[in-house]
Design a protein around this motif. Structure first.
Motif, mmCIF file in Angstrom:
data_model
loop_
_atom_site.group_PDB
_atom_site.id
_atom_site.type_symbol
_atom_site.label_atom_id
_atom_site.label_comp_id
_atom_site.label_asym_id
_atom_site.label_seq_id
_atom_site.Cartn_x
_atom_site.Cartn_y
_atom_site.Cartn_z
ATOM 1 N N UNK A 1 -16.547 -4.403 2.773
ATOM 2 C CA UNK A 1 -17.525 -4.169 3.838
ATOM 3 C C UNK A 1 -18.120 -2.766 3.851
ATOM 4 N N UNK A 2 -17.488 -1.816 3.152
ATOM 5 C CA UNK A 2 -18.002 -0.444 3.204
ATOM 6 C C UNK A 2 -18.981 -0.136 2.074
ATOM 7 N N UNK A 3 -19.204 -1.104 1.201
ATOM 8 C CA UNK A 3 -20.018 -0.855 0.011
ATOM 9 C C UNK A 3 -21.352 -0.170 0.318
ATOM 10 N N UNK A 4 -22.022 -0.632 1.367
ATOM 11 C CA UNK A 4 -23.362 -0.131 1.647
ATOM 12 C C UNK A 4 -23.390 0.838 2.829
ATOM 13 N N UNK A 5 -22.206 1.171 3.350
ATOM 14 C CA UNK A 5 -22.183 2.005 4.559
ATOM 15 C C UNK A 5 -22.175 3.488 4.219
ATOM 16 N N UNK B 1 -11.067 -4.751 -1.233
ATOM 17 C CA UNK B 1 -11.459 -3.365 -1.483
ATOM 18 C C UNK B 1 -11.025 -2.902 -2.870
ATOM 19 N N UNK B 2 -11.767 -1.965 -3.403
ATOM 20 C CA UNK B 2 -11.372 -1.355 -4.678
ATOM 21 C C UNK B 2 -11.169 0.140 -4.509
ATOM 22 N N UNK B 3 -11.180 0.597 -3.258
ATOM 23 C CA UNK B 3 -10.997 2.021 -2.961
ATOM 24 C C UNK B 3 -9.530 2.287 -2.645
ATOM 25 N N UNK B 4 -8.945 3.265 -3.319
ATOM 26 C CA UNK B 4 -7.519 3.538 -3.140
ATOM 27 C C UNK B 4 -7.187 3.914 -1.693
ATOM 28 N N UNK B 5 -8.051 4.722 -1.053
ATOM 29 C CA UNK B 5 -7.709 5.137 0.321
ATOM 30 C C UNK B 5 -7.748 3.949 1.290
ATOM 31 N N UNK B 6 -8.579 2.938 0.992
ATOM 32 C CA UNK B 6 -8.623 1.748 1.857
ATOM 33 C C UNK B 6 -7.388 0.876 1.615
ATOM 34 N N UNK B 7 -6.953 0.811 0.353
ATOM 35 C CA UNK B 7 -5.723 0.071 0.031
ATOM 36 C C UNK B 7 -4.562 0.704 0.796
ATOM 37 N N UNK B 8 -4.559 2.055 0.845
ATOM 38 C CA UNK B 8 -3.477 2.763 1.535
ATOM 39 C C UNK B 8 -3.554 2.605 3.057
ATOM 40 N N UNK B 9 -4.779 2.338 3.567
ATOM 41 C CA UNK B 9 -4.934 2.127 5.012
ATOM 42 C C UNK B 9 -4.398 0.757 5.433
ATOM 43 N N UNK B 10 -4.379 -0.199 4.490
ATOM 44 C CA UNK B 10 -3.904 -1.550 4.809
ATOM 45 C C UNK B 10 -2.387 -1.537 4.953
ATOM 46 N N UNK B 11 -1.822 -2.656 5.483
ATOM 47 C CA UNK B 11 -0.373 -2.756 5.621
ATOM 48 C C UNK B 11 0.242 -3.442 4.410
ATOM 49 N N UNK B 12 -0.519 -4.379 3.846
ATOM 50 C CA UNK B 12 0.013 -5.201 2.762
ATOM 51 C C UNK B 12 -1.055 -5.301 1.671
ATOM 52 N N UNK B 13 -0.650 -5.334 0.414
ATOM 53 C CA UNK B 13 -1.622 -5.345 -0.689
ATOM 54 C C UNK B 13 -1.343 -6.511 -1.641
ATOM 55 N N UNK B 14 -2.411 -7.173 -2.028
ATOM 56 C CA UNK B 14 -2.315 -8.203 -3.072
ATOM 57 C C UNK B 14 -3.288 -7.795 -4.176
ATOM 58 N N UNK B 15 -2.784 -7.603 -5.395
ATOM 59 C CA UNK B 15 -3.666 -7.222 -6.511
ATOM 60 C C UNK B 15 -3.855 -8.427 -7.431
ATOM 61 N N UNK B 16 -5.119 -8.733 -7.725
ATOM 62 C CA UNK B 16 -5.446 -9.854 -8.609
ATOM 63 C C UNK B 16 -5.938 -9.327 -9.949
ATOM 64 N N UNK B 17 -5.681 -10.102 -10.983
ATOM 65 C CA UNK B 17 -6.242 -9.784 -12.298
ATOM 66 C C UNK B 17 -6.463 -11.107 -13.017
ATOM 67 N N UNK B 18 -7.682 -11.343 -13.460
ATOM 68 C CA UNK B 18 -8.036 -12.597 -14.140
ATOM 69 C C UNK B 18 -7.487 -13.817 -13.387
ATOM 70 N N UNK B 19 -7.628 -13.820 -12.077
ATOM 71 C CA UNK B 19 -7.236 -14.993 -11.292
ATOM 72 C C UNK B 19 -5.751 -15.146 -11.033
ATOM 73 N N UNK B 20 -4.957 -14.123 -11.361
ATOM 74 C CA UNK B 20 -3.519 -14.201 -11.094
ATOM 75 C C UNK B 20 -3.097 -13.057 -10.167
ATOM 76 N N UNK B 21 -2.059 -13.310 -9.365
ATOM 77 C CA UNK B 21 -1.529 -12.236 -8.517
ATOM 78 C C UNK B 21 -0.613 -11.392 -9.394
ATOM 79 N N UNK B 22 -0.988 -10.122 -9.604
ATOM 80 C CA UNK B 22 -0.169 -9.277 -10.482
ATOM 81 C C UNK B 22 0.702 -8.296 -9.693
ATOM 82 N N UNK B 23 0.414 -8.131 -8.422
ATOM 83 C CA UNK B 23 1.262 -7.260 -7.588
ATOM 84 C C UNK B 23 1.047 -7.652 -6.133
#
Lengths: 266, 227
Positions: free
Chosen positions: B158-162, B188-210
């Motif tokens: 959501x912050x892309x254009x802000x 999000x792809x911004x590290x500081x936004x990832x850190x603002x979240x409580x929980x993180x799911x990282x995807x790569x080529x359609x798989x959950x990698x973390x």
């Protein structure tokens, strides 16, 4: 970061044709929007390393860059480019903020064929494939797809690759990193390092961190007026301008936020 | 509250399968960041959760304890506000979501005025969305989503254009909504936004990698970086 710093330092600029722009009494307003007016009385700039155009939303960045590219015409005033040869108007390519608006609803192969036909250069196919490859896009994989079948980041990489392949004298990239992701940004930095040897580059963005990473000189627009034209040293000393356009506000906010989060955690 | 994804399969026409028998869970009582490089499947996953896309196979269940689910609906914010905005005028755009929910005209007027003020669009109420800047369009799309009080927010970068002031306005909004107990899934792809979240799911080529608590997310971004 290293690559971005190398671009900013602007090595090997000698192989690049020198180019300058002179803007006089530039005036633009939209027919149906009475309030906004872009007004720049006088501005002269000698292109020397990547130029960053920064401003808040609604400041007129896209309007100004489209005027620079000749996509739209001013109500009054003029923008004159001067190159070494003086014999021809420089080729300016504008890569838009919303490539989706152009690239959706058309097969990639048909669109590329149209670009090649309009340019009259069959060698363009090779150049397009080359830049697509540098952005990890395989022409054979995407050619049969329609724009809507690509992700936001893939669309943007496609748009930038097409712009680069046209070998412009001045390449204007409007918000080039939106949706690009970590890898896409690294690829863009690498490509910009290469392209700046043959093209002048202007990056338009609302993200000052990006502009700071890549550019040597900055133009700052605010409410349709150019309020700054200079390098980082000059901007660093100008607290008033930095405050008006929020140069430091994000880092202040994040520092406060993470400090308070840490206190709560303890 | 959580989203359970079971044996999910999805592919776009003429493409290789993006999700191939994907099974995992998303906790919903917090801010969840979904990250990953371009083409990892982030936006597709969000659209499948929202029901905008249909899976070829598999199931997506929202597990809600008790009866909390009666009024619960998704709010979806697209990556490009142009995909979201349907009306020719800012005020009408804000009323659109309410019109679809049988809101009375009086209530609608109050809510639209409040949204115009809250999202700094009062001066632009009669403007065509085509004349708005990228940041203004994103604020309009956000206001149009929030006006119906959704219980689960799906935010696609959501912050892309802000610009930086609007970005901080949105961060404060997210912090405030989290305090009110609204669940947020935030691409999000911004590290500081990832850190603002409580929980993180990282995807790569359609798989959950973390996946895990954001405090444990590796700062080197090795899970985001595609080879």
């Amino acid at each position: 970061m290293v690559k971005a710093a190398a671009i900013r330092r602007g090595k090997n600029l000698s192989v690049l044709n020198s180019m300058s722009v002179k803007i006089e009494k530039l005036n633009y307003r939209y027919d149906n929007d009475g309030e906004f007016q872009l007004k720049i009385d006088e501005l002269t700039h000698e292109f020397n390393g990547p130029l960053g155009l920064y401003g808040l939303s609604g400041s007129g960045k896209t309007t100004f860059s489209r005027l620079m590219a000749g996509v739209i015409s001013p109500v009054s005033g003029n923008i004159k480019f001067e190159t070494e040869s003086r014999k021809r108007h420089p080729k300016i390519v504008y890569s838009p903020q919303f490539p989706e608006n152009i690239l959706l609803g058309i097969r990639i192969e048909d669109m590329i064929q149209r670009i090649v036909m309009e340019s009259g250069r069959t060698d363009l196919y090779g150049s397009i494939r080359n830049y697509l490859g540098k952005f990890s896009l395989d022409y054979n994989v995407i050619k049969g797809k329609n724009g809507y079948e690509l992700s936001g980041g893939e669309l943007r990489r496609l748009a930038i690759a097409l712009s680069l392949s046209l070998s412009p004298d001045l390449l204007i990239l409007d918000e080039p990193t939106i949706g690009l992701g970590f890898q896409g940004k690294q690829q863009l930095f690498t490509i910009l390092e290469e392209i700046r040897k043959s093209s002048h580059v202007m990056i338009v963005s609302h993200d000052f961190r990006l502009i700071r990473k890549i550019c040597r000189n900055f133009w700052i627009l605010h409410c349709g007026r150019l309020i700054f034209n200079g390098d980082w040293e000059a901007l660093r000393k100008n607290e008033k301008i930095r405050k008006v356009v929020g140069i430091d506000i994000l880092s202040h906010f994040l520092t406060q936020y993470f400090e308070s989060k840490e206190q709560i955690a303890h | 509250m959580r989203i359970r994804i079971t044996d999910l399969c999805f592919q776009y026409r003429k493409s290789l399968p993006l999700f191939d028998h994907l099974t995992f869970e998303i906790p919903l009582d917090s801010v969840v960041a979904i990250t990953g490089d371009s083409g990892a499947g982030k936006t597709t996953l969000l659209k499948l959760i929202a029901g905008i896309l249909q899976p070829a196979k598999g199931q997506i269940d929202i597990i809600i304890p008790g009866e909390a689910g009666n009024d619960l609906h998704f709010g979806y914010l697209f990556q490009n506000p142009d995909d979201q905005i349907v009306h020719f005028n800012v005020e009408r755009e804000l009323a659109f979501n309410l019109e679809n929910r049988n809101t009375s005209p009086d209530q609608m007027k109050v809510k639209v005025e409040k949204a115009l003020r809250e999202y700094h669009l009062t001066d632009r109420r009669d403007a065509s969305p085509n004349d708005l800047s990228g940041g203004e369009k994103q604020r309009l799309a956000l206001a149009g989503m929030m006006i119906s009080n959704p219980g689960i927010l799906l935010l696609d970068e959501p912050c892309s254009f802000l610009d930086v002031f609007s970005q901080i306005h949105l961060y404060r909004k997210i912090i405030e909504l989290r305090r009110k107990g609204i669940s947020i899934i935030w691409i999000t792809q911004e590290l500081h936004e990832i850190q603002m979240a409580d929980y993180v799911i990282a995807l790569k080529h359609g798989r959950v990698v973390w996946n895990g608590q954001s405090s444990r997310y590796p700062k080197g971004k090795e899970f985001v970086r595609a080879e």
